[in-house]
Structure formats: structure tokens, C-alpha cells
Design a protein around this motif. Structure first.
Motif, PDB file in Angstrom:
ATOM      1  N   VAL A  81      -9.628  51.585  43.219  1.00 26.84           N
ATOM      2  CA  VAL A  81      -9.060  50.453  43.956  1.00 26.84           C
ATOM      3  C   VAL A  81      -9.289  50.693  45.443  1.00 26.84           C
ATOM      4  CG1 VAL A  81      -6.911  49.265  44.588  1.00 26.84           C
ATOM      5  CG2 VAL A  81      -7.388  49.827  42.190  1.00 26.84           C
ATOM      6  N   VAL A  82      -9.850  49.684  46.097  1.00 23.44           N
ATOM      7  CA  VAL A  82     -10.119  49.795  47.537  1.00 23.44           C
ATOM      8  C   VAL A  82      -9.174  48.925  48.356  1.00 23.44           C
ATOM      9  CG1 VAL A  82     -12.526  50.488  47.242  1.00 23.44           C
ATOM     10  CG2 VAL A  82     -11.963  48.053  47.458  1.00 23.44           C
ATOM     11  N   ARG A  83      -8.394  48.104  47.695  1.00 21.55           N
ATOM     12  CA  ARG A  83      -7.442  47.223  48.394  1.00 21.55           C
ATOM     13  C   ARG A  83      -6.484  46.651  47.375  1.00 21.55           C
ATOM     14  NH1 ARG A  83      -4.467  45.017  51.430  1.00 21.55           N
ATOM     15  NH2 ARG A  83      -4.770  43.232  52.771  1.00 21.55           N
ATOM     16  N   CYS A  84      -5.198  46.582  47.705  1.00 19.36           N
ATOM     17  CA  CYS A  84      -4.251  45.895  46.825  1.00 19.36           C
ATOM     18  C   CYS A  84      -3.200  45.156  47.646  1.00 19.36           C
ATOM     19  CB  CYS A  84      -3.608  46.845  45.816  1.00 19.36           C
ATOM     20  SG  CYS A  84      -2.415  47.986  46.475  1.00 19.36           S
ATOM     21  N   THR A  85      -2.606  44.176  46.998  1.00 22.21           N
ATOM     22  CA  THR A  85      -1.517  43.404  47.592  1.00 22.21           C
ATOM     23  C   THR A  85      -0.349  43.432  46.615  1.00 22.21           C
ATOM     24  OG1 THR A  85      -3.130  41.951  48.656  1.00 22.21           O
ATOM     25  CG2 THR A  85      -0.850  41.177  48.586  1.00 22.21           C
ATOM     26  N   PRO A  90      -4.873  53.507  48.274  1.00 27.60           N
ATOM     27  CA  PRO A  90      -5.748  52.474  48.836  1.00 27.60           C
ATOM     28  C   PRO A  90      -5.026  51.681  49.919  1.00 27.60           C
ATOM     29  CG  PRO A  90      -4.846  51.728  46.752  1.00 27.60           C
ATOM     30  CD  PRO A  90      -4.421  53.168  46.928  1.00 27.60           C
ATOM     31  N   PRO A  91      -5.764  51.066  50.827  1.00 30.20           N
ATOM     32  CA  PRO A  91      -5.132  50.170  51.786  1.00 30.20           C
ATOM     33  C   PRO A  91      -4.391  49.077  51.016  1.00 30.20           C
ATOM     34  CG  PRO A  91      -7.444  50.508  52.352  1.00 30.20           C
ATOM     35  CD  PRO A  91      -7.223  51.112  51.013  1.00 30.20           C
ATOM     36  N   ALA A  92      -3.224  48.705  51.503  1.00 25.29           N
ATOM     37  CA  ALA A  92      -2.415  47.737  50.771  1.00 25.29           C
ATOM     38  C   ALA A  92      -1.595  46.886  51.730  1.00 25.29           C
ATOM     39  CB  ALA A  92      -1.483  48.460  49.805  1.00 25.29           C
ATOM     40  N   THR A  93      -1.206  45.737  51.225  1.00 27.08           N
ATOM     41  CA  THR A  93      -0.286  44.859  51.939  1.00 27.08           C
ATOM     42  C   THR A  93       0.927  44.629  51.041  1.00 27.08           C
ATOM     43  OG1 THR A  93      -2.072  43.756  53.109  1.00 27.08           O
ATOM     44  CG2 THR A  93       0.015  42.569  52.969  1.00 27.08           C
ATOM     45  N   ALA A 137      -5.546  43.476  43.029  1.00 25.72           N
ATOM     46  CA  ALA A 137      -6.357  44.559  43.586  1.00 25.72           C
ATOM     47  C   ALA A 137      -7.838  44.184  43.626  1.00 25.72           C
ATOM     48  CB  ALA A 137      -6.185  45.833  42.750  1.00 25.72           C
ATOM     49  N   ILE A 138      -8.536  44.910  44.461  1.00 23.74           N
ATOM     50  CA  ILE A 138      -9.998  44.893  44.513  1.00 23.74           C
ATOM     51  C   ILE A 138     -10.434  46.332  44.273  1.00 23.74           C
ATOM     52  CG2 ILE A 138     -12.041  44.479  45.929  1.00 23.74           C
ATOM     53  CD1 ILE A 138     -10.326  42.449  47.529  1.00 23.74           C
ATOM     54  N   THR A 179     -13.900  49.078  43.088  1.00 23.57           N
ATOM     55  CA  THR A 179     -15.328  49.277  42.897  1.00 23.57           C
ATOM     56  C   THR A 179     -15.551  49.767  41.466  1.00 23.57           C
ATOM     57  OG1 THR A 179     -15.158  51.541  43.705  1.00 23.57           O
ATOM     58  CG2 THR A 179     -15.743  49.841  45.323  1.00 23.57           C
TER      59      THR A 179
END
Length: 116
Positions: A59-63, A90-93, A111-112, A114
Motif C-alpha cells: 500500500v502506497v496511500r490510504c484514506t 504508508p502515507p495516509a489521510t 487504499a492504493i 503497487t
């Protein structure tokens, strides 16, 4: 029925819909327990990622969406999500929202990732 889905892009990404705190029968779990719901969301997200041939470590990004105005509940939810991700951060909001789609739902995580 755990609701979450993923779609691959033409590039090397897996983009998921929001993973919800549902059990295998489609019922919301851990009513009034944002940490419990967060754990279920991440478990459902992990299952979706496995179906897309990747995992939480990619995971490279999650909210994280939490139906609350209470910062304490936001922190509690975030801590549960972070714990489920283990050493991967991972970076997250983190967002407080007014309402989510299912009865008694407090948390949703998208999430996003790879490919693995």
C-alpha cells in the motif's frame, strides 16, 4: 460478504474502493467500536488486495474515514489501523465525516497499492 473491491489501472497500481467493517454475512461488526471496525476494515482490505495479487505491505496511500467529530475516536481508530498495518506505514489521510453508508458503520478504509 465483505464489501471491498479493487481495479487495476493500465499502470502498476491497484486502487481499492472503501473496505467496510462487514463480516462474511454482510453485517456491520463491532457496533459503536471504531477500533474494532477499523481492524475489520483493514482485514477486508487485505483480503481484497490478496485477490488483486498484492498485500498491505505494498500500500502506497490510504484514506481512513471515521463517522465522528470526536478527535479521541479519530486517534483510537487511527491507532487500530496503524496496528493492523504492522511495521509498514504508508502515507495516509484520516478524516472525520458525518455519515457512512451502512447501518452502524463508523469506519471505512480505501487504499492504493503497487503489485506484489
Amino acid at each position: 460478504m465483505d464489501y471491498a473491491c479493487a481495479a487495476r489501472t493500465n499502470g502498476p497500481l491497484v486502487i481499492t474502493a472503501g473496505a467496510c467493517p462487514l463480516d462474511e454475512h454482510g453485517a456491520t461488526v463491532c457496533v459503536d467500536d471504531p477500533a474494532g471496525q477499523a481492524r475489520q476494515c483493514v482485514r477486508n482490505l487485505a483480503a481484497t488486495l490478496r485477490e488483486a495479487e498484492t498485500d498491505l505491505d505494498h500500500v502506497v496511500r490510504c484514506t481512513v474515514y471515521v463517522a465522528t467529530r470526536d478527535r479521541g475516536r479519530l486517534r483510537t481508530t487511527w491507532n487500530a489501523v496503524r496496528d493492523e498495518f504492522g511495521t509498514h506505514a504508508p502515507p495516509a489521510t484520516l478524516l472525520g465525516v458525518s455519515l457512512l453508508g451502512y447501518d452502524d458503520q463508523l469506519v471505512e478504509v480505501d487504499a492504493i497499492a503497487t503489485p506484489a
